[in-house]
Design an enzyme around this catalytic site. Structure first.
Site, mmCIF file in Angstrom:
data_model
loop_
_atom_site.group_PDB
_atom_site.id
_atom_site.type_symbol
_atom_site.label_atom_id
_atom_site.label_comp_id
_atom_site.label_asym_id
_atom_site.label_seq_id
_atom_site.Cartn_x
_atom_site.Cartn_y
_atom_site.Cartn_z
ATOM 1 N N ASP A 79 -12.983 11.622 54.321
ATOM 2 C CA ASP A 79 -12.958 12.823 55.169
ATOM 3 C C ASP A 79 -13.481 12.473 56.561
ATOM 4 O OD1 ASP A 79 -13.241 15.352 56.349
ATOM 5 O OD2 ASP A 79 -13.884 16.275 54.471
ATOM 6 N N HIS B 112 -9.766 15.545 54.066
ATOM 7 C CA HIS B 112 -10.449 16.834 54.148
ATOM 8 C C HIS B 112 -9.759 17.921 53.330
ATOM 9 C CE1 HIS B 112 -13.199 19.714 55.871
ATOM 10 N NE2 HIS B 112 -12.207 20.445 56.358
ATOM 11 N N SER C 219 -14.739 23.866 53.881
ATOM 12 C CA SER C 219 -15.063 23.413 55.232
ATOM 13 C C SER C 219 -16.063 24.352 55.899
ATOM 14 C CB SER C 219 -13.756 23.287 56.039
ATOM 15 O OG SER C 219 -13.965 22.581 57.229
#
Length: 329
Positions: free
Chosen positions: A267, A297, A146
């Site tokens: 996501d 995610h 991320s």
């Protein structure tokens, strides 16, 4: 502590057994250690760091070094460890640090007013590890989840070509998804207010655990992380992430490091379309994009176990291929 409090107290992310980290590592063929690192000239900033290695009893030195960066609001001492332990038992020595303002590192919780110092601090730590005598000549990989994926790309863009053997980017935040990005004109308003009150935790956002973790039982585990930041994002952090991801979005064509991007098609936190744009625009001659239909995610913890094993297997295969000397005729 009351009975209710005892029931709600955090337990290890893997459950009650084994009882200690050392036992958990050993049961997975790994060993670990933790310490603090003070970047040169950065006092009083300190980074909390961890290392995970193949168990010494195996007698085999690591095949490569993997330098790992966690995501926003997260840390390296909870579910993030599961991937590091998996890689360690697979022959890789892994190293990570809590970002400033995260986990056990110095700073106001989840306050990242500038990514440049964070990038510099991480790079200083990573290079201190690389320079150890026992690590001479080993391949060195970046690994980011991320926001950590964005930081890995920023590290790459700020270091000489060839310093990194490759990078693994897990649902990288190369640009904040329009689905959670504050709508216009809120970003402009936030930027203005952040000049005067950057630490205010007032930015509205969706529940990231709900949007990231697919398996309900694993949502509960994620929420029990005692070091996780669960408040609203701070103004200064949000404006800095918007700035940094805008920079990355404009510089995708400058990326030249070999890389693997893994991203879930469902996501809603980071944008799969931007991972496709990175793959298409990057100057890297060695680049791989793997999209996983329906995954969210949190690909390396929040999915059903069979999905996690699939993603892990693809990452491990990619790393192994780049650690194996090419055959000579």
């Amino acid at each position: 502590m009351t009975q209710e409090g005892a029931q709600q107290a955090p337990v290890n992310f893997w459950g009650e057994h084994p009882a200690t980290e050392a036992e958990y590592y050993a049961s997975h063929g790994a060993e670990g250690e933790s310490s603090y690192f003070t970047p040169p000239g950065a006092s009083p900033r300190r980074l909390f760091t961890r290392a995970w290695r193949p168990a010494a009893a195996g007698g085999t030195p690591p095949r490569a070094l993997v330098f790992m960066v966690h995501g926003y609001g997260n840390d390296i001492s909870w579910t993030f460890q599961s991937t590091a332990v998996f890689l360690a038992r697979s022959g890789f020595a892994c190293f990570a640090a809590d970002l400033p303002g995260h986990g056990r590192s110095h700073g106001l919780r989840a306050f990242v007013p500038a990514l440049e110092p964070a990038v510099a601090d991480l790079l200083a730590f990573f290079r201190s590890v690389k320079q150890r005598e026992e690590h001479a000549g080993l391949p060195c990989f970046l690994f980011g989840e991320s926001m950590g994926g964005a930081i890995c790309l920023l590290i790459h863009l700020r270091t000489p070509p060839g310093e990194w053997t490759g990078a693994v980017l897990v649902a990288p935040m190369c640009r904040i998804s329009d689905r959670i990005r504050p709508p216009w004109p809120l970003p402009q308003i936030l930027t203005l207010v952040a000049r005067f009150a950057p630490t205010l935790p007032i930015v509205p956002t969706a529940d990231l655990i709900e949007k990231s973790v697919k398996v309900p039982a694993k949502r509960l585990v994620s929420a029990r992380n005692p070091m996780r930041y669960n408040g609203r994002p701070r103004l200064g952090t949000v404006t800095e992430l918007l700035r940094a991801t805008d920079e990355l979005g404009a510089r995708l064509g400058e990326v030249s490091v070999p890389f693997l991007v893994v991203h879930g098609s469902a996501d809603e936190v980071t944008d799969p379309a931007v991972s496709r744009a990175l793959y298409e625009a990057a100057a890297s001659k060695d680049k791989t994009l793997k999209m996983y239909d329906g995954m969210l995610h949190s690909m390396l913890f929040g999915e059903p176990d069979e999905n996690i094993e699939r993603v892990r297997g693809d990452i491990l295969a990619w790393l192994n291929e780049r650690c194996t000397p090419a055959a000579t005729s």
